[in-house]
Scaffold this motif. Structure first.
Motif, PDB file in Angstrom:
ATOM      1  N   GLN A   1      60.947   0.729  31.380  1.00  0.00           N
ATOM      2  CA  GLN A   1      59.619   0.468  31.407  1.00  0.00           C
ATOM      3  C   GLN A   1      58.853   1.624  30.290  1.00  0.00           C
ATOM      4  N   GLU A   2      59.229   2.660  30.409  1.00  0.00           N
ATOM      5  CA  GLU A   2      58.427   3.905  29.629  1.00  0.00           C
ATOM      6  C   GLU A   2      58.698   3.444  28.123  1.00  0.00           C
ATOM      7  N   ARG A   3      57.699   3.761  27.160  1.00  0.00           N
ATOM      8  CA  ARG A   3      57.549   3.740  25.976  1.00  0.00           C
ATOM      9  C   ARG A   3      58.501   4.521  25.179  1.00  0.00           C
ATOM     10  N   GLY A   4      59.318   3.886  24.454  1.00  0.00           N
ATOM     11  CA  GLY A   4      60.104   4.657  23.417  1.00  0.00           C
ATOM     12  C   GLY A   4      61.720   4.984  23.687  1.00  0.00           C
ATOM     13  N   TYR A   5      61.725   4.757  25.080  1.00  0.00           N
ATOM     14  CA  TYR A   5      63.241   5.221  25.531  1.00  0.00           C
ATOM     15  C   TYR A   5      64.342   4.188  24.857  1.00  0.00           C
ATOM     16  N   ASP A   6      63.875   2.855  24.807  1.00  0.00           N
ATOM     17  CA  ASP A   6      65.000   2.024  24.153  1.00  0.00           C
ATOM     18  C   ASP A   6      65.565   2.501  22.904  1.00  0.00           C
ATOM     19  N   THR A   7      64.612   2.702  22.048  1.00  0.00           N
ATOM     20  CA  THR A   7      65.099   3.227  20.683  1.00  0.00           C
ATOM     21  C   THR A   7      65.612   4.546  20.688  1.00  0.00           C
ATOM     22  N   ALA A   8      65.138   5.419  21.672  1.00  0.00           N
ATOM     23  CA  ALA A   8      65.741   6.649  21.717  1.00  0.00           C
ATOM     24  C   ALA A   8      67.283   6.646  22.105  1.00  0.00           C
ATOM     25  N   PHE A   9      67.416   5.789  22.910  1.00  0.00           N
ATOM     26  CA  PHE A   9      68.720   5.865  23.445  1.00  0.00           C
ATOM     27  C   PHE A   9      69.715   4.949  22.410  1.00  0.00           C
ATOM     28  N   GLU A  10      68.892   4.068  21.580  1.00  0.00           N
ATOM     29  CA  GLU A  10      69.838   3.462  20.571  1.00  0.00           C
ATOM     30  C   GLU A  10      70.048   4.409  19.532  1.00  0.00           C
ATOM     31  N   SER A  11      69.304   5.231  19.173  1.00  0.00           N
ATOM     32  CA  SER A  11      69.735   6.323  18.123  1.00  0.00           C
ATOM     33  C   SER A  11      70.652   7.431  18.618  1.00  0.00           C
ATOM     34  N   ALA A  12      70.647   7.708  19.831  1.00  0.00           N
ATOM     35  CA  ALA A  12      71.154   8.932  20.645  1.00  0.00           C
ATOM     36  C   ALA A  12      72.835   8.166  20.830  1.00  0.00           C
ATOM     37  N   PHE A  13      72.921   6.999  20.974  1.00  0.00           N
ATOM     38  CA  PHE A  13      74.431   6.455  21.229  1.00  0.00           C
ATOM     39  C   PHE A  13      74.632   5.252  20.276  1.00  0.00           C
ATOM     40  N   PRO A  14      74.687   5.594  18.968  1.00  0.00           N
ATOM     41  CA  PRO A  14      74.867   4.526  18.039  1.00  0.00           C
ATOM     42  C   PRO A  14      76.215   4.011  18.144  1.00  0.00           C
ATOM     43  N   GLN A  15      76.477   2.651  17.668  1.00  0.00           N
ATOM     44  CA  GLN A  15      77.796   2.328  17.703  1.00  0.00           C
ATOM     45  C   GLN A  15      78.757   2.522  18.832  1.00  0.00           C
ATOM     46  N   SER A  16      78.470   2.554  20.036  1.00  0.00           N
ATOM     47  CA  SER A  16      79.123   2.733  21.158  1.00  0.00           C
ATOM     48  C   SER A  16      79.826   1.574  21.633  1.00  0.00           C
ATOM     49  N   PRO A  17      80.915   1.408  22.145  1.00  0.00           N
ATOM     50  CA  PRO A  17      81.675   0.072  22.558  1.00  0.00           C
ATOM     51  C   PRO A  17      80.707  -0.686  23.498  1.00  0.00           C
ATOM     52  N   GLY A  18      79.606  -0.121  24.005  1.00  0.00           N
ATOM     53  CA  GLY A  18      78.877  -0.821  24.920  1.00  0.00           C
ATOM     54  C   GLY A  18      77.741  -1.986  24.303  1.00  0.00           C
ATOM     55  N   ASP A  19      77.479  -1.357  23.027  1.00  0.00           N
ATOM     56  CA  ASP A  19      76.521  -1.832  22.301  1.00  0.00           C
ATOM     57  C   ASP A  19      77.205  -3.225  21.586  1.00  0.00           C
ATOM     58  N   VAL A  20      78.641  -2.920  21.108  1.00  0.00           N
ATOM     59  CA  VAL A  20      79.202  -3.873  20.476  1.00  0.00           C
ATOM     60  C   VAL A  20      79.660  -5.186  21.225  1.00  0.00           C
ATOM     61  N   MET A  21      79.816  -4.601  22.658  1.00  0.00           N
ATOM     62  CA  MET A  21      79.874  -5.704  23.621  1.00  0.00           C
ATOM     63  C   MET A  21      78.906  -6.125  24.104  1.00  0.00           C
ATOM     64  N   GLY A  22      77.595  -5.913  23.604  1.00  0.00           N
ATOM     65  CA  GLY A  22      76.358  -6.286  24.145  1.00  0.00           C
ATOM     66  C   GLY A  22      75.912  -5.608  25.679  1.00  0.00           C
ATOM     67  N   GLY A  23      76.539  -4.542  25.649  1.00  0.00           N
ATOM     68  CA  GLY A  23      76.288  -3.671  26.876  1.00  0.00           C
ATOM     69  C   GLY A  23      74.861  -3.213  27.057  1.00  0.00           C
ATOM     70  N   ASP A  24      74.629  -2.613  28.131  1.00  0.00           N
ATOM     71  CA  ASP A  24      73.042  -1.922  28.310  1.00  0.00           C
ATOM     72  C   ASP A  24      72.840  -0.796  27.486  1.00  0.00           C
ATOM     73  N   THR A  25      71.773  -0.753  26.990  1.00  0.00           N
ATOM     74  CA  THR A  25      71.188   0.484  26.046  1.00  0.00           C
ATOM     75  C   THR A  25      71.109   1.594  26.864  1.00  0.00           C
ATOM     76  N   ILE A  26      70.574   1.524  28.029  1.00  0.00           N
ATOM     77  CA  ILE A  26      70.176   2.684  28.879  1.00  0.00           C
ATOM     78  C   ILE A  26      70.991   2.516  30.065  1.00  0.00           C
ATOM     79  N   THR A  27      71.795   3.502  30.364  1.00  0.00           N
ATOM     80  CA  THR A  27      72.828   3.497  31.509  1.00  0.00           C
ATOM     81  C   THR A  27      72.828   5.025  32.171  1.00  0.00           C
ATOM     82  N   PRO A  28      72.992   4.964  33.347  1.00  0.00           N
ATOM     83  CA  PRO A  28      72.907   6.359  34.190  1.00  0.00           C
ATOM     84  C   PRO A  28      74.128   7.458  33.399  1.00  0.00           C
ATOM     85  N   ASP A  29      75.240   6.854  33.092  1.00  0.00           N
ATOM     86  CA  ASP A  29      76.188   7.651  32.331  1.00  0.00           C
ATOM     87  C   ASP A  29      75.429   8.385  30.998  1.00  0.00           C
ATOM     88  N   ARG A  30      74.715   7.332  30.316  1.00  0.00           N
ATOM     89  CA  ARG A  30      74.047   7.960  29.037  1.00  0.00           C
ATOM     90  C   ARG A  30      72.866   9.091  29.502  1.00  0.00           C
TER      91      ARG A  30
END
Ligand code: HEC
Ligand code: HEC
Length: 337
Positions: free
Chosen positions: A161-190
């Motif tokens: 819900q907080e502004r900007g975190y989606d893109t911040a997580f995307e650029s901090a975790f580029p091309q990770s298997p989760g994304d490729v497989m359509g996984g969540d951008t924001i996860t507790p592990d991240r």
């Protein structure tokens, strides 16, 4: 504050008169300053404690995300607390309080250790119940007397819900298997990986570091004297390595028992031999982090040093020895790199 009655019985026996060698300095007269404290002395501080490695190589984006999470009060029940509330970056990664108010001013039962250089230790917390800064990082969020959130899912919901975190997580975790497989951008592990990556940048460098790295001129004669006192009275039995601690667990009150409700590592392992066993704290920046001990029960560094001599070593350090050690501990104050 809790104080050991035994400690109050303070050994009032006359202090041992140390015979001063002819080459003793008038500085504090306790230990002779050798030309250079030398390699034998240095070797006591060689090597960092071996803490767990980072789960991933840190990019600038990952560290920036971690820094934002570390300072974000949205991640608390009352939107009033962030990691930095207790572990201020402007104040040596801690808050100079015996106990720290969490969300809604609820109080915890242990003193806040510094987040600076913390990642290098063998384990996190006074009782070592978390292995790494990553594992540790979401625990305060889910502690009622700290951030006061109730589940990892809630952490993720807030960040979505907080502004900007989606893109911040995307650029901090580029091309990770989760994304490729359509996984969540924001996860507790991240979240853990990012906060850990930021904490792994909180490294200080002090005159002591310069000395360990070979610069004999980095310490003043007083500090060198203090270093020799620190080693000769036996502090390095527990406070050694480059972190001057943080590499082992030891009983508080090893020689002279100390009363403590807090059973330390026993709460983690359930082993009787772990009663009142705590992580030996790193002494880096210790002049800046009063009050001392797991319960913040001792206000000054001089008193802590005297107490340590008594309960951990069975030694009644005199005022000059205590001052000498405190001078050395001043050399452990560093700047963030
Ligand atoms: C309300 C104050 C408070 C807040 C908020 C808080 N901490 Fe802490 N922190 C503590 C206390 C107290 C301890 C020691 C607890 C123990 O040992 O049981 C601790 C321990 C730690 C340690 C272990 C250091 C060591 O030397 O063992 C790290 C690392 C740390 N906190 C990081 C964080 C991070 C990251 C956050 C934010 C997610 C955070 N803390 C939020 C008070 C706080
Ligand atoms: C047998 C191991 C042992 C020895 C020897 C020892 N210490 Fe400690 N030290 C500890 C432990 C364990 C703690 C944590 C105490 C607690 O849980 O409150 C500690 C805590 C400290 C602290 C408080 C740090 C903080 O951040 O609160 C200082 C300062 C300190 N020691 C200095 C010394 C000095 C100086 C000596 C030598 C005179 C010494 N210690 C000898 C184990 C030891």
């Amino acid at each position: 504050m809790k104080r050991s009655p035994l400690r109050l019985l303070a050994l009032v026996l006359p202090a041992l008169i140390l015979s001063l060698p002819a080459c003793g300095t008038k500085d504090d007269g306790l230990t002779p300053v050798t030309e250079s404290p030398g390699d034998a002395l240095r070797s006591q501080f060689a090597g960092w404690p071996v803490g767990p490695d980072a789960p991933t190589v840190a990019s600038e984006e990952l560290v920036a995300l971690g820094e934002r999470l570390y300072h974000d009060k949205a991640l608390s029940a009352g939107r009033d607390i962030s990691c930095a509330s207790c572990h201020s970056i402007d104040n040596f990664g801690q808050d100079n309080k015996a106990f720290s108010p969490g969300t809604g001013d609820r109080m915890g039962g242990r003193s806040t250790p510094s987040s600076f250089n913390a990642f290098r230790q063998i384990a996190q917390f006074w009782d070592g119940r978390a292995a790494s800064v990553e594992e540790q990082s979401t625990m305060p969020m889910l502690t009622d007397v700290e951030h006061g959130l109730t589940s990892e899912q809630q952490i993720v919901e807030i960040l979505r819900q907080e502004r900007g975190y989606d893109t911040a997580f995307e650029s901090a975790f580029p091309q990770s298997p989760g994304d490729v497989m359509g996984g969540d951008t924001i996860t507790p592990d991240r979240v853990r990986t990012a906060i850990g990556a930021f904490e792994r940048t909180l490294i200080t460098h002090s005159p002591f570091d310069a000395w360990v790295e070979g610069d004999d001129g980095a310490l003043t004669p007083k500090q060198k004297n203090g270093l020799q006192t620190f080693v000769s009275v036996g502090c390095t039995a527990c406070h050694s390595t480059r972190s001057v601690g943080g590499h082992m667990f030891q009983k508080l009150g090893l020689v002279v028992p100390v009363e403590s409700e807090d059973q330390g590592r026993f709460e983690v392992t359930g082993k009787d031999s772990d009663r009142q066993v705590f992580k030996v704290p790193s002494l880096l920046n210790v002049t800046e982090t009063a009050p001392y001990m797991h319960d913040g029960s001792i206000a000054t560094l001089a008193e802590t040093v005297r107490h340590m001599g008594e309960v951990q070593l069975g030694q009644d350090l005199d005022a000059a020895q205590v001052q000498s050690i405190v001078s050395f501990l001043g050399a452990l104050k560093g700047e963030l790199q």
